[in-house]
Design a protein around this motif. Structure first.
Motif, PDB file in Angstrom:
ATOM      1  N   ARG A 194       9.304  12.552   1.308  1.00 52.65           N
ATOM      2  CA  ARG A 194       8.185  11.599   1.308  1.00 52.65           C
ATOM      3  C   ARG A 194       8.661  10.189   1.608  1.00 52.65           C
ATOM      4  NH1 ARG A 194       4.791  10.654   2.619  1.00 52.65           N
ATOM      5  NH2 ARG A 194       3.347   9.711   1.138  1.00 52.65           N
ATOM      6  N   LEU A 195       9.789   9.788   1.029  1.00 58.31           N
ATOM      7  CA  LEU A 195      10.318   8.461   1.336  1.00 58.31           C
ATOM      8  C   LEU A 195      10.663   8.343   2.813  1.00 58.31           C
ATOM      9  CD1 LEU A 195      12.679   7.622  -1.683  1.00 58.31           C
ATOM     10  CD2 LEU A 195      10.337   6.859  -1.303  1.00 58.31           C
ATOM     11  N   ARG A 196      11.271   9.380   3.351  1.00 61.42           N
ATOM     12  CA  ARG A 196      11.640   9.362   4.770  1.00 61.42           C
ATOM     13  C   ARG A 196      10.411   9.279   5.669  1.00 61.42           C
ATOM     14  NH1 ARG A 196      16.367  14.023   4.683  1.00 61.42           N
ATOM     15  NH2 ARG A 196      18.164  12.614   4.556  1.00 61.42           N
ATOM     16  N   GLU A 197       9.366   9.999   5.311  1.00 57.84           N
ATOM     17  CA  GLU A 197       8.140   9.964   6.111  1.00 57.84           C
ATOM     18  C   GLU A 197       7.561   8.561   6.172  1.00 57.84           C
ATOM     19  OE1 GLU A 197       6.583  14.565   5.234  1.00 57.84           O
ATOM     20  OE2 GLU A 197       5.763  12.848   4.104  1.00 57.84           O
ATOM     21  N   GLU A 198       7.515   7.911   5.031  1.00 66.09           N
ATOM     22  CA  GLU A 198       6.956   6.554   4.998  1.00 66.09           C
ATOM     23  C   GLU A 198       7.868   5.569   5.729  1.00 66.09           C
ATOM     24  OE1 GLU A 198       4.061   5.857   4.170  1.00 66.09           O
ATOM     25  OE2 GLU A 198       3.433   7.610   3.013  1.00 66.09           O
ATOM     26  N   ALA A 199       9.172   5.703   5.543  1.00 70.66           N
ATOM     27  CA  ALA A 199      10.110   4.817   6.225  1.00 70.66           C
ATOM     28  C   ALA A 199      10.034   4.993   7.740  1.00 70.66           C
ATOM     29  CB  ALA A 199      11.533   5.071   5.732  1.00 70.66           C
ATOM     30  N   LYS A 200       9.902   6.235   8.186  1.00 72.27           N
ATOM     31  CA  LYS A 200       9.813   6.510   9.623  1.00 72.27           C
ATOM     32  C   LYS A 200       8.550   5.896  10.214  1.00 72.27           C
ATOM     33  CE  LYS A 200      11.153   8.496  13.434  1.00 72.27           C
ATOM     34  NZ  LYS A 200      12.376   8.029  14.147  1.00 72.27           N
ATOM     35  N   ALA A 201       7.442   5.971   9.470  1.00 71.74           N
ATOM     36  CA  ALA A 201       6.181   5.409   9.949  1.00 71.74           C
ATOM     37  C   ALA A 201       6.255   3.892  10.089  1.00 71.74           C
ATOM     38  CB  ALA A 201       5.052   5.791   8.995  1.00 71.74           C
ATOM     39  N   PRO A 239       0.817  -1.229   0.000  1.00 71.75           N
ATOM     40  CA  PRO A 239       0.000   0.000   0.000  1.00 71.75           C
ATOM     41  C   PRO A 239       0.848   1.275   0.000  1.00 71.75           C
ATOM     42  CG  PRO A 239      -0.803  -1.562   1.643  1.00 71.75           C
ATOM     43  CD  PRO A 239       0.513  -2.077   1.172  1.00 71.75           C
ATOM     44  N   VAL A 240       2.004   1.215   0.641  1.00 68.82           N
ATOM     45  CA  VAL A 240       2.901   2.373   0.667  1.00 68.82           C
ATOM     46  C   VAL A 240       3.428   2.659  -0.737  1.00 68.82           C
ATOM     47  CG1 VAL A 240       5.076   3.279   1.584  1.00 68.82           C
ATOM     48  CG2 VAL A 240       3.550   1.943   3.063  1.00 68.82           C
ATOM     49  N   LEU A 241       3.830   1.614  -1.441  1.00 74.94           N
ATOM     50  CA  LEU A 241       4.331   1.788  -2.801  1.00 74.94           C
ATOM     51  C   LEU A 241       3.240   2.336  -3.723  1.00 74.94           C
ATOM     52  CD1 LEU A 241       6.513  -1.410  -3.434  1.00 74.94           C
ATOM     53  CD2 LEU A 241       7.140   0.731  -2.331  1.00 74.94           C
ATOM     54  N   ALA A 284      14.478  -3.181   5.304  1.00 79.87           N
ATOM     55  CA  ALA A 284      14.073  -3.037   3.905  1.00 79.87           C
ATOM     56  C   ALA A 284      14.461  -1.640   3.448  1.00 79.87           C
ATOM     57  CB  ALA A 284      12.571  -3.257   3.753  1.00 79.87           C
ATOM     58  N   ALA A 285      14.285  -1.399   2.157  1.00 81.51           N
ATOM     59  CA  ALA A 285      14.558  -0.067   1.606  1.00 81.51           C
ATOM     60  C   ALA A 285      13.422   0.332   0.685  1.00 81.51           C
ATOM     61  CB  ALA A 285      15.876  -0.055   0.841  1.00 81.51           C
ATOM     62  N   LEU A 286      13.042   1.594   0.764  1.00 77.56           N
ATOM     63  CA  LEU A 286      12.099   2.193  -0.181  1.00 77.56           C
ATOM     64  C   LEU A 286      12.901   3.010  -1.175  1.00 77.56           C
ATOM     65  CD1 LEU A 286       9.247   3.602   2.107  1.00 77.56           C
ATOM     66  CD2 LEU A 286       9.113   1.613   0.599  1.00 77.56           C
ATOM     67  N   SER A 287      12.668   2.789  -2.465  1.00 75.16           N
ATOM     68  CA  SER A 287      13.404   3.556  -3.473  1.00 75.16           C
ATOM     69  C   SER A 287      12.454   4.054  -4.551  1.00 75.16           C
ATOM     70  CB  SER A 287      14.526   2.712  -4.096  1.00 75.16           C
ATOM     71  OG  SER A 287      14.020   1.517  -4.649  1.00 75.16           O
ATOM     72  N   LEU A 288      12.882   5.101  -5.202  1.00 71.53           N
ATOM     73  CA  LEU A 288      12.091   5.724  -6.261  1.00 71.53           C
ATOM     74  C   LEU A 288      13.018   6.024  -7.426  1.00 71.53           C
ATOM     75  CD1 LEU A 288       9.398   8.452  -5.876  1.00 71.53           C
ATOM     76  CD2 LEU A 288      11.298   8.827  -7.464  1.00 71.53           C
ATOM     77  N   ALA A 289      12.562   5.716  -8.648  1.00 68.71           N
ATOM     78  CA  ALA A 289      13.377   5.948  -9.841  1.00 68.71           C
ATOM     79  C   ALA A 289      12.602   6.797 -10.837  1.00 68.71           C
ATOM     80  CB  ALA A 289      13.768   4.618 -10.479  1.00 68.71           C
ATOM     81  N   PRO A 321      16.463   3.709   4.024  1.00 65.91           N
ATOM     82  CA  PRO A 321      16.264   2.431   4.705  1.00 65.91           C
ATOM     83  C   PRO A 321      15.055   2.482   5.633  1.00 65.91           C
ATOM     84  CG  PRO A 321      17.954   3.676   5.835  1.00 65.91           C
ATOM     85  CD  PRO A 321      17.530   4.507   4.658  1.00 65.91           C
ATOM     86  N   ILE A 322      14.487   1.314   5.876  1.00 69.25           N
ATOM     87  CA  ILE A 322      13.481   1.136   6.923  1.00 69.25           C
ATOM     88  C   ILE A 322      14.150   0.311   8.015  1.00 69.25           C
ATOM     89  CG2 ILE A 322      11.234   0.176   7.529  1.00 69.25           C
ATOM     90  CD1 ILE A 322      10.513   0.390   4.542  1.00 69.25           C
ATOM     91  N   PHE A 323      14.239   0.867   9.219  1.00 74.35           N
ATOM     92  CA  PHE A 323      14.961   0.208  10.298  1.00 74.35           C
ATOM     93  C   PHE A 323      14.035  -0.674  11.137  1.00 74.35           C
ATOM     94  CE2 PHE A 323      17.532   4.035   9.496  1.00 74.35           C
ATOM     95  CZ  PHE A 323      18.767   3.443   9.278  1.00 74.35           C
ATOM     96  N   GLY A 324      14.595  -1.784  11.598  1.00 74.22           N
ATOM     97  CA  GLY A 324      13.872  -2.646  12.513  1.00 74.22           C
ATOM     98  C   GLY A 324      14.075  -2.207  13.948  1.00 74.22           C
ATOM     99  N   ARG A 325      13.522  -2.977  14.873  1.00 69.18           N
ATOM    100  CA  ARG A 325      13.624  -2.613  16.289  1.00 69.18           C
ATOM    101  C   ARG A 325      15.061  -2.664  16.789  1.00 69.18           C
ATOM    102  NH1 ARG A 325       8.519  -5.346  16.517  1.00 69.18           N
ATOM    103  NH2 ARG A 325       9.532  -7.346  16.910  1.00 69.18           N
ATOM    104  N   ASN A 326      15.901  -3.457  16.118  1.00 70.75           N
ATOM    105  CA  ASN A 326      17.295  -3.558  16.538  1.00 70.75           C
ATOM    106  C   ASN A 326      18.182  -2.485  15.913  1.00 70.75           C
ATOM    107  OD1 ASN A 326      17.380  -4.403  13.894  1.00 70.75           O
ATOM    108  ND2 ASN A 326      18.250  -6.431  14.308  1.00 70.75           N
TER     109      ASN A 326
END
Length: 279
Positions: free
Chosen positions: A250-257, A101-103, A228-233, A218-223
């Motif tokens: 926008r990528l950072r906002e989604e990754a942070k969420a 859904p994010v993509l 994962a990574a979100l990328s846009l081309a 990047p999308i960080f886990g609890r550790n």
């Protein structure tokens, strides 16, 4: 013809089939809880409430299909490689279901192509892609494509935020594979890692397809490790200084969420999966 236990014709009623599945599931959970140490047959029988004969028969069937493994020296049972593969597939499907859904939303907002990638040993693997509405499409990755960690924006975002010693080991082991990608020598990768850490996002300025650019976070886990990574081309003209900051934001906002929501799939560590050309 219905199964008659007294007749013993070898067919299963629905009730007995469900009972068998329940028992198998219980044994698999016990093996999962046991970890690398595994369980003895007597442990399985005691914890499951099954007779030793039944437990032995079910364990034998699980071993035969790779869902369980018996150490010939200790005689202990552990989860097999097929179980690990199922677990990894389930983990990837979960990540895909969360990120899809994010993509879709990002592709709709930007009109560009958006990707999700995860780490697999020494590689980054594209697990999802959504294409935006802009007529010139940047289909530089298909779902399932693998590249050395660091090659491409999403792959670089996964690499750059690992510990220094792990980055060095990955680049050293990928040296031969990196020869297939001009502009991604080990020396250049170290520079890209440093720049990515400084800016907080990865940038691929036409190193793979000259007219195309890519950005990723990047999308960080609890550790605290990248999961994962979100990328846009997009084509180069659509990633100028007037638009790039907004896309990164926008990528950072989604990754942070999504931070702390996802867990890495199995076989993340580089020792588990080697590059196609060897290390």
């Amino acid at each position: 013809m219905a199964f008659n236990p007294e007749r013993g014709d070898g067919t299963l009623t629905q009730e007995s089939a469900v009972k068998t599945v329940d028992r198998v599931a219980l044994i698999l959970r016990l093996l999962s809880d046991a970890g690398e140490q595994g369980h003895r047959l007597s442990d399985i029988a005691e914890k499951s409430g099954l007779g030793k004969t039944t437990a032995h028969r079910l364990l034998g069937a699980l071993v035969q299909v790779g869902l369980a493994y018996q150490d010939v020296r200790t005689k202990r049972y552990s989860l097999g490689s097929a179980a690990a593969a199922l677990g990894r597939a389930a983990s990837i499907h979960h990540i895909q279901s969360v990120l899809r859904p994010v993509l879709i939303q990002l592709a709709r907002e930007t009109g560009d192509t958006v990707f999700a990638s995860i780490r697999e040993g020494l590689a980054a693997v594209c697990i999802a892609r959504e294409v935006g509405s802009f007529p010139i499409r940047t289909l530089t990755l298909d779902q399932g494509d693998r590249r050395p960690l660091g090659v491409g924006a999403g792959s670089l975002a996964l690499l750059a935020f690992l510990p220094d010693d792990e980055i060095k080991m990955i680049i050293d082991r990928n040296r031969r594979w990196l020869q297939d990608y001009a502009g991604f020598s080990p020396e250049e990768l170290y520079k890209l890692v440093a720049r990515t850490r400084e800016t907080g996002y990865a940038l691929n300025e036409g190193r793979i397809v000259p007219a195309m650019q890519g950005i990723a976070v990047p999308i960080f886990g609890r550790n605290g490790r990248p999961v994962a990574a979100l990328s846009l081309a997009a084509i180069r003209d659509r990633m100028g200084p007037d638009r790039l900051p907004d896309l990164v934001k926008r990528l950072r906002e989604e990754a942070k969420a999504l931070e702390g929501v996802l867990e890495p799939p199995f076989c993340e560590e580089p020792a588990a999966v080697s590059s196609p050309v060897g290390a």
